[in-house]
Design a protein around this motif. Structure first.
Motif, PDB file in Angstrom:
ATOM      1  N   MET A   1       0.847  -1.177   0.000  1.00  0.00           N
ATOM      2  CA  MET A   1       0.000   0.000   0.000  1.00  0.00           C
ATOM      3  C   MET A   1       0.895   1.244   0.000  1.00  0.00           C
ATOM      4  N   ALA A   2       0.515   2.211  -0.766  1.00  0.00           N
ATOM      5  CA  ALA A   2       1.265   3.463  -0.811  1.00  0.00           C
ATOM      6  C   ALA A   2       1.139   4.182   0.527  1.00  0.00           C
ATOM      7  N   ARG A   3       2.197   4.848   0.926  1.00  0.00           N
ATOM      8  CA  ARG A   3       2.176   5.627   2.170  1.00  0.00           C
ATOM      9  C   ARG A   3       2.094   7.104   1.812  1.00  0.00           C
ATOM     10  N   PRO A   4       1.200   7.846   2.477  1.00  0.00           N
ATOM     11  CA  PRO A   4       1.048   9.269   2.149  1.00  0.00           C
ATOM     12  C   PRO A   4       2.345  10.064   2.224  1.00  0.00           C
ATOM     13  N   GLY A   5       3.153   9.877   3.261  1.00  0.00           N
ATOM     14  CA  GLY A   5       4.393  10.647   3.395  1.00  0.00           C
ATOM     15  C   GLY A   5       5.344  10.411   2.247  1.00  0.00           C
ATOM     16  N   LYS A   6       5.505   9.152   1.890  1.00  0.00           N
ATOM     17  CA  LYS A   6       6.396   8.800   0.774  1.00  0.00           C
ATOM     18  C   LYS A   6       5.847   9.367  -0.541  1.00  0.00           C
ATOM     19  N   PHE A   7       4.535   9.281  -0.706  1.00  0.00           N
ATOM     20  CA  PHE A   7       3.930   9.786  -1.933  1.00  0.00           C
ATOM     21  C   PHE A   7       4.066  11.301  -2.017  1.00  0.00           C
ATOM     22  N   ASN A   8       3.927  12.016  -0.901  1.00  0.00           N
ATOM     23  CA  ASN A   8       4.060  13.479  -0.927  1.00  0.00           C
ATOM     24  C   ASN A   8       5.474  13.905  -1.297  1.00  0.00           C
ATOM     25  N   ALA A   9       6.481  13.101  -0.927  1.00  0.00           N
ATOM     26  CA  ALA A   9       7.856  13.380  -1.371  1.00  0.00           C
ATOM     27  C   ALA A   9       7.944  13.200  -2.889  1.00  0.00           C
ATOM     28  N   PHE A  10       7.311  12.150  -3.409  1.00  0.00           N
ATOM     29  CA  PHE A  10       7.231  11.919  -4.851  1.00  0.00           C
ATOM     30  C   PHE A  10       6.589  13.132  -5.533  1.00  0.00           C
ATOM     31  N   LEU A  11       5.530  13.656  -4.919  1.00  0.00           N
ATOM     32  CA  LEU A  11       4.816  14.816  -5.455  1.00  0.00           C
ATOM     33  C   LEU A  11       5.750  16.008  -5.623  1.00  0.00           C
ATOM     34  N   PHE A  12       6.614  16.226  -4.643  1.00  0.00           N
ATOM     35  CA  PHE A  12       7.546  17.353  -4.688  1.00  0.00           C
ATOM     36  C   PHE A  12       8.423  17.280  -5.941  1.00  0.00           C
ATOM     37  N   PHE A  13       8.893  16.084  -6.289  1.00  0.00           N
ATOM     38  CA  PHE A  13       9.816  15.940  -7.417  1.00  0.00           C
ATOM     39  C   PHE A  13       9.115  15.758  -8.761  1.00  0.00           C
ATOM     40  N   LYS A  14       7.965  15.113  -8.786  1.00  0.00           N
ATOM     41  CA  LYS A  14       7.303  14.797 -10.053  1.00  0.00           C
ATOM     42  C   LYS A  14       6.158  15.734 -10.430  1.00  0.00           C
ATOM     43  N   LEU A  15       5.510  16.340  -9.430  1.00  0.00           N
ATOM     44  CA  LEU A  15       4.418  17.287  -9.683  1.00  0.00           C
ATOM     45  C   LEU A  15       4.592  18.514  -8.784  1.00  0.00           C
ATOM     46  N   PRO A  16       5.668  19.261  -9.006  1.00  0.00           N
ATOM     47  CA  PRO A  16       5.968  20.367  -8.080  1.00  0.00           C
ATOM     48  C   PRO A  16       4.877  21.424  -7.996  1.00  0.00           C
ATOM     49  N   SER A  17       4.141  21.667  -9.057  1.00  0.00           N
ATOM     50  CA  SER A  17       3.089  22.686  -8.971  1.00  0.00           C
ATOM     51  C   SER A  17       2.013  22.270  -7.975  1.00  0.00           C
ATOM     52  N   ALA A  18       1.697  20.994  -7.922  1.00  0.00           N
ATOM     53  CA  ALA A  18       0.725  20.512  -6.929  1.00  0.00           C
ATOM     54  C   ALA A  18       1.312  20.654  -5.523  1.00  0.00           C
ATOM     55  N   TRP A  19       2.568  20.288  -5.359  1.00  0.00           N
ATOM     56  CA  TRP A  19       3.192  20.364  -4.036  1.00  0.00           C
ATOM     57  C   TRP A  19       3.246  21.811  -3.542  1.00  0.00           C
ATOM     58  N   TRP A  20       3.711  22.727  -4.402  1.00  0.00           N
ATOM     59  CA  TRP A  20       3.857  24.132  -3.987  1.00  0.00           C
ATOM     60  C   TRP A  20       2.524  24.784  -3.675  1.00  0.00           C
ATOM     61  N   THR A  21       1.443  24.340  -4.307  1.00  0.00           N
ATOM     62  CA  THR A  21       0.128  24.932  -4.025  1.00  0.00           C
ATOM     63  C   THR A  21      -0.547  24.281  -2.822  1.00  0.00           C
ATOM     64  N   GLY A  22       0.102  23.273  -2.220  1.00  0.00           N
ATOM     65  CA  GLY A  22      -0.393  22.709  -0.971  1.00  0.00           C
ATOM     66  C   GLY A  22      -1.186  21.426  -1.079  1.00  0.00           C
ATOM     67  N   VAL A  23      -1.210  20.804  -2.242  1.00  0.00           N
ATOM     68  CA  VAL A  23      -1.943  19.550  -2.423  1.00  0.00           C
ATOM     69  C   VAL A  23      -1.184  18.431  -1.698  1.00  0.00           C
ATOM     70  N   ARG A  24      -1.894  17.683  -0.823  1.00  0.00           N
ATOM     71  CA  ARG A  24      -1.252  16.611  -0.062  1.00  0.00           C
ATOM     72  C   ARG A  24      -2.155  15.394   0.051  1.00  0.00           C
ATOM     73  N   LEU A  25      -1.577  14.233  -0.186  1.00  0.00           N
ATOM     74  CA  LEU A  25      -2.271  12.973   0.047  1.00  0.00           C
ATOM     75  C   LEU A  25      -2.304  12.734   1.556  1.00  0.00           C
ATOM     76  N   ARG A  26      -3.475  12.455   2.103  1.00  0.00           N
ATOM     77  CA  ARG A  26      -3.616  12.234   3.549  1.00  0.00           C
ATOM     78  C   ARG A  26      -3.907  10.786   3.897  1.00  0.00           C
ATOM     79  N   GLU A  27      -4.604  10.087   3.004  1.00  0.00           N
ATOM     80  CA  GLU A  27      -5.035   8.726   3.322  1.00  0.00           C
ATOM     81  C   GLU A  27      -5.259   7.953   2.030  1.00  0.00           C
ATOM     82  N   ILE A  28      -4.902   6.676   2.056  1.00  0.00           N
ATOM     83  CA  ILE A  28      -5.172   5.816   0.909  1.00  0.00           C
ATOM     84  C   ILE A  28      -5.330   4.387   1.402  1.00  0.00           C
ATOM     85  N   ASP A  29      -6.300   3.691   0.832  1.00  0.00           N
ATOM     86  CA  ASP A  29      -6.445   2.255   1.039  1.00  0.00           C
ATOM     87  C   ASP A  29      -6.966   1.652  -0.259  1.00  0.00           C
TER      88      ASP A  29
END
Length: 150
Positions: A1-29
């Motif tokens: 299962m994907a972990r939100p913290g690890k995925f948010n780090a991925f977001l920073f490098f692969k989708l920086p516009s989403a990261w900089w505007t504050g988009v964050r994964l909080r939960e996934i199952d």
């Protein structure tokens, strides 16, 4: 299962516009994903609410992370792409907006069919954004396409 913290780090490098505007994964199952974004200066429109495209990034992420998780679990090489989308805006988006997609099982079925048949499949997934009072501010629908890579 994907972990939100690890995925948010991925977001920073692969989708920086989403990261900089504050988009964050909080939960996934298996069945759902929850993504938040808070109205701030960097993601606002001239009307002092959240820009529609920022809401779209958060909504798309809540559906797309479910697709990515299914593909990862399958162990297959599968291409994924949004073919269509539609959105409805019902209230000004201010404060913290939470987007939830509960279509994980639906995309899992489409992926399984794509793997079994070798044919491309499509699947509509919905994400609903609510404010801190639980009021729906927007609803996004995305048509994801899945195709087994050869």
């Amino acid at each position: 299962m994907a972990r939100p913290g690890k995925f948010n780090a991925f977001l920073f490098f692969k989708l920086p516009s989403a990261w900089w505007t504050g988009v964050r994964l909080r939960e996934i199952d298996e069945e759902k994903a929850v993504v938040t974004v808070t109205h701030r200066w960097i993601n606002q429109n001239p009307f002092r609410s959240m820009f529609w495209a920022v809401q779209g990034m958060a909504a798309e992420l809540s559906t797309g992370v479910l697709v990515m998780n299914c593909i990862r679990k399958s162990g297959k090489k599968v291409s994924m792409l949004v073919a269509n989308n539609k959105a409805t805006f019902t209230k000004k988006a201010t404060g913290k907006i939470t987007f939830t997609c509960k279509d994980g099982l639906r995309i899992a079925e489409a992926l399984e069919k794509a793997i079994q048949t070798g044919e491309g499949q499509t699947c509509w997934m919905s994400a609903t954004g609510v404010n801190e009072d639980g009021v729906v501010v927007s609803t996004f629908d995305f048509e994801w396409t899945l195709k087994l890579k050869t």
